[in-house]
Design a protein around this motif. Sequence first.
Motif, mmCIF file in Angstrom:
data_model
loop_
_atom_site.group_PDB
_atom_site.id
_atom_site.type_symbol
_atom_site.label_atom_id
_atom_site.label_comp_id
_atom_site.label_asym_id
_atom_site.label_seq_id
_atom_site.Cartn_x
_atom_site.Cartn_y
_atom_site.Cartn_z
ATOM 1 N N ASP A 138 0.913 -1.212 0.379
ATOM 2 C CA ASP A 138 0.032 -0.078 0.092
ATOM 3 C C ASP A 138 0.618 1.737 -0.149
ATOM 4 O O ASP A 138 0.156 2.881 -0.315
ATOM 5 N N SER A 139 1.968 1.472 0.063
ATOM 6 C CA SER A 139 3.117 2.126 0.260
ATOM 7 C C SER A 139 2.566 3.810 -0.866
ATOM 8 O O SER A 139 3.068 4.140 -0.757
ATOM 9 N N ASP A 140 2.890 2.519 -2.324
ATOM 10 C CA ASP A 140 2.585 3.120 -3.441
ATOM 11 C C ASP A 140 1.058 4.585 -3.669
ATOM 12 O O ASP A 140 1.470 5.267 -3.535
ATOM 13 N N SER A 141 0.234 3.910 -3.281
ATOM 14 C CA SER A 141 -0.842 4.520 -3.548
ATOM 15 C C SER A 141 -1.312 5.601 -1.664
ATOM 16 O O SER A 141 -0.683 6.957 -1.725
ATOM 17 N N ARG A 142 -0.227 5.102 -0.489
ATOM 18 C CA ARG A 142 -0.458 5.677 0.482
ATOM 19 C C ARG A 142 0.658 7.310 0.605
ATOM 20 O O ARG A 142 -0.543 8.215 0.296
ATOM 21 N N ASP A 143 1.828 7.041 0.628
ATOM 22 C CA ASP A 143 3.037 8.109 0.113
ATOM 23 C C ASP A 143 3.432 8.246 -0.372
ATOM 24 O O ASP A 143 3.220 9.996 -0.540
ATOM 25 N N ARG A 144 2.565 7.895 -1.938
ATOM 26 C CA ARG A 144 2.949 8.587 -2.804
ATOM 27 C C ARG A 144 1.626 9.559 -4.003
ATOM 28 O O ARG A 144 2.242 10.793 -4.207
ATOM 29 N N ILE A 145 0.558 9.207 -3.429
ATOM 30 C CA ILE A 145 -0.521 9.781 -4.540
ATOM 31 C C ILE A 145 -1.314 10.188 -3.265
ATOM 32 O O ILE A 145 -2.014 11.431 -2.690
ATOM 33 N N GLU A 146 -2.023 9.286 -2.005
ATOM 34 C CA GLU A 146 -2.971 10.078 -0.885
ATOM 35 C C GLU A 146 -2.366 10.950 -0.159
ATOM 36 O O GLU A 146 -3.233 11.829 0.172
ATOM 37 N N LYS A 147 -1.697 10.428 -0.153
ATOM 38 C CA LYS A 147 -0.778 11.383 1.532
ATOM 39 C C LYS A 147 -0.307 13.258 0.953
ATOM 40 O O LYS A 147 -1.034 13.870 1.897
ATOM 41 N N PRO A 148 0.127 13.223 -0.493
ATOM 42 C CA PRO A 148 0.348 14.116 -0.778
ATOM 43 C C PRO A 148 -1.232 15.588 -1.375
ATOM 44 O O PRO A 148 -0.821 16.864 -0.211
ATOM 45 N N ALA A 198 -3.445 14.831 1.003
ATOM 46 C CA ALA A 198 -4.314 14.775 2.358
ATOM 47 C C ALA A 198 -3.155 16.174 2.884
ATOM 48 O O ALA A 198 -4.549 17.059 3.323
ATOM 49 N N TYR A 199 -2.256 16.021 2.673
ATOM 50 C CA TYR A 199 -1.275 17.302 3.635
ATOM 51 C C TYR A 199 -1.578 18.580 2.694
ATOM 52 O O TYR A 199 -1.666 19.181 3.740
ATOM 53 N N ALA A 200 -2.104 18.430 1.826
ATOM 54 C CA ALA A 200 -2.108 20.063 0.507
ATOM 55 C C ALA A 200 -3.410 20.544 1.417
ATOM 56 O O ALA A 200 -3.261 21.250 1.334
ATOM 57 N N GLN A 201 -4.721 19.960 1.272
ATOM 58 C CA GLN A 201 -5.698 19.897 1.331
ATOM 59 C C GLN A 201 -5.844 20.737 2.919
ATOM 60 O O GLN A 201 -6.276 20.975 3.442
ATOM 61 N N ALA A 202 -4.449 20.089 4.042
ATOM 62 C CA ALA A 202 -4.449 19.765 5.136
ATOM 63 C C ALA A 202 -4.078 21.407 5.396
ATOM 64 O O ALA A 202 -4.243 22.103 6.971
ATOM 65 N N GLY A 203 -3.745 22.652 4.438
ATOM 66 C CA GLY A 203 -3.044 23.195 4.662
ATOM 67 C C GLY A 203 -1.149 23.527 5.256
ATOM 68 O O GLY A 203 -0.356 24.115 5.377
ATOM 69 N N ILE A 204 -0.784 22.328 5.224
ATOM 70 C CA ILE A 204 0.665 22.112 5.607
ATOM 71 C C ILE A 204 1.892 22.384 4.504
ATOM 72 O O ILE A 204 1.541 21.533 3.466
ATOM 73 N N PRO A 205 2.276 22.944 4.591
ATOM 74 C CA PRO A 205 3.288 23.435 3.750
ATOM 75 C C PRO A 205 4.040 23.161 3.190
ATOM 76 O O PRO A 205 4.868 23.311 2.098
ATOM 77 N N VAL A 206 5.162 21.451 4.028
ATOM 78 C CA VAL A 206 5.963 21.088 3.235
ATOM 79 C C VAL A 206 5.618 19.664 3.135
ATOM 80 O O VAL A 206 4.933 19.250 4.350
ATOM 81 N N TYR A 207 6.130 18.817 1.896
ATOM 82 C CA TYR A 207 5.320 17.137 2.650
ATOM 83 C C TYR A 207 7.184 16.944 1.893
ATOM 84 O O TYR A 207 7.441 16.988 0.922
ATOM 85 N N LEU A 208 7.583 15.688 2.871
ATOM 86 C CA LEU A 208 8.726 15.176 2.411
ATOM 87 C C LEU A 208 8.738 13.602 2.523
ATOM 88 O O LEU A 208 8.124 13.076 3.553
ATOM 89 N N GLY A 222 -5.123 24.463 -1.697
ATOM 90 C CA GLY A 222 -4.578 23.221 -1.525
ATOM 91 C C GLY A 222 -4.666 21.703 -2.365
ATOM 92 O O GLY A 222 -4.446 20.861 -2.114
ATOM 93 N N ALA A 223 -2.998 22.129 -2.611
ATOM 94 C CA ALA A 223 -2.562 21.683 -3.658
ATOM 95 C C ALA A 223 -1.078 21.871 -3.900
ATOM 96 O O ALA A 223 -0.183 23.317 -3.655
ATOM 97 N N TYR A 224 -0.184 21.302 -3.698
ATOM 98 C CA TYR A 224 1.124 21.569 -3.664
ATOM 99 C C TYR A 224 1.297 21.371 -5.420
ATOM 100 O O TYR A 224 1.222 20.808 -6.850
#
Length: 192
Positions: free
Chosen positions: A118-128, A130-140, A158-160
């Motif tokens: 699940d790492s591919d969809s979770r960390d590379r697609i869904e998390k960016p 989700a974090y952008a929509q939450a207003g978090i300025p940087v996702y590493l 709401g998007a990087y």
Amino acid sequence: MTPSTTPRPQMSVEEFEELARRAPETVRLEFVNGKVQVKPVPDGSHGAIAVWLMKQCMQHRADLSLYIEQGLKIEAYRKGRARPDCCLVPEDHFVGQGEWAEPDGVLMAVEITSWDPDSDSRDRIEKPEAYAQAGIPVYLLIDRESCGVTVYSDLEEGAYRSCVARAFGARIELPDPVGITLETEKLKKYAD
């Protein structure tokens, strides 16, 4: 009448939070995109990467703290709950906020990939998203599978808008409000 094309969440946020409270310590649960997701328990190299990043942040930004696995309310993303591997925030930012904190004030969310399907969809697609929509300025994203780091930034509506990827060993900038340059040579050691 046309049926809705928006998928329905598996459960309510309240039901998820109760499930997460009752889950055994060997399971880490998240509620992203309306689905309950199980994050693998970190292995030794995963933990070493988190410690490496913590040392980098302390060295360059002593005014900030890197929290490990602090739960975040990612309300804009289908009333979700995420547990980033790390969150960079001002010192004492999460004091008194409980298991699921508001994302306001989080400067950077970090995910370190694990060896699961699940790492591919979770960390590379869904998390960016989700974090952008939450207003978090940087996702590493520290990606052990591709042996690289990716920095998502330039948050707008709401998007990087920026996504910069470098191989382990390269230098990469974490833009403001983080303002750190990472030398990633040591990550080669933790790629397994």
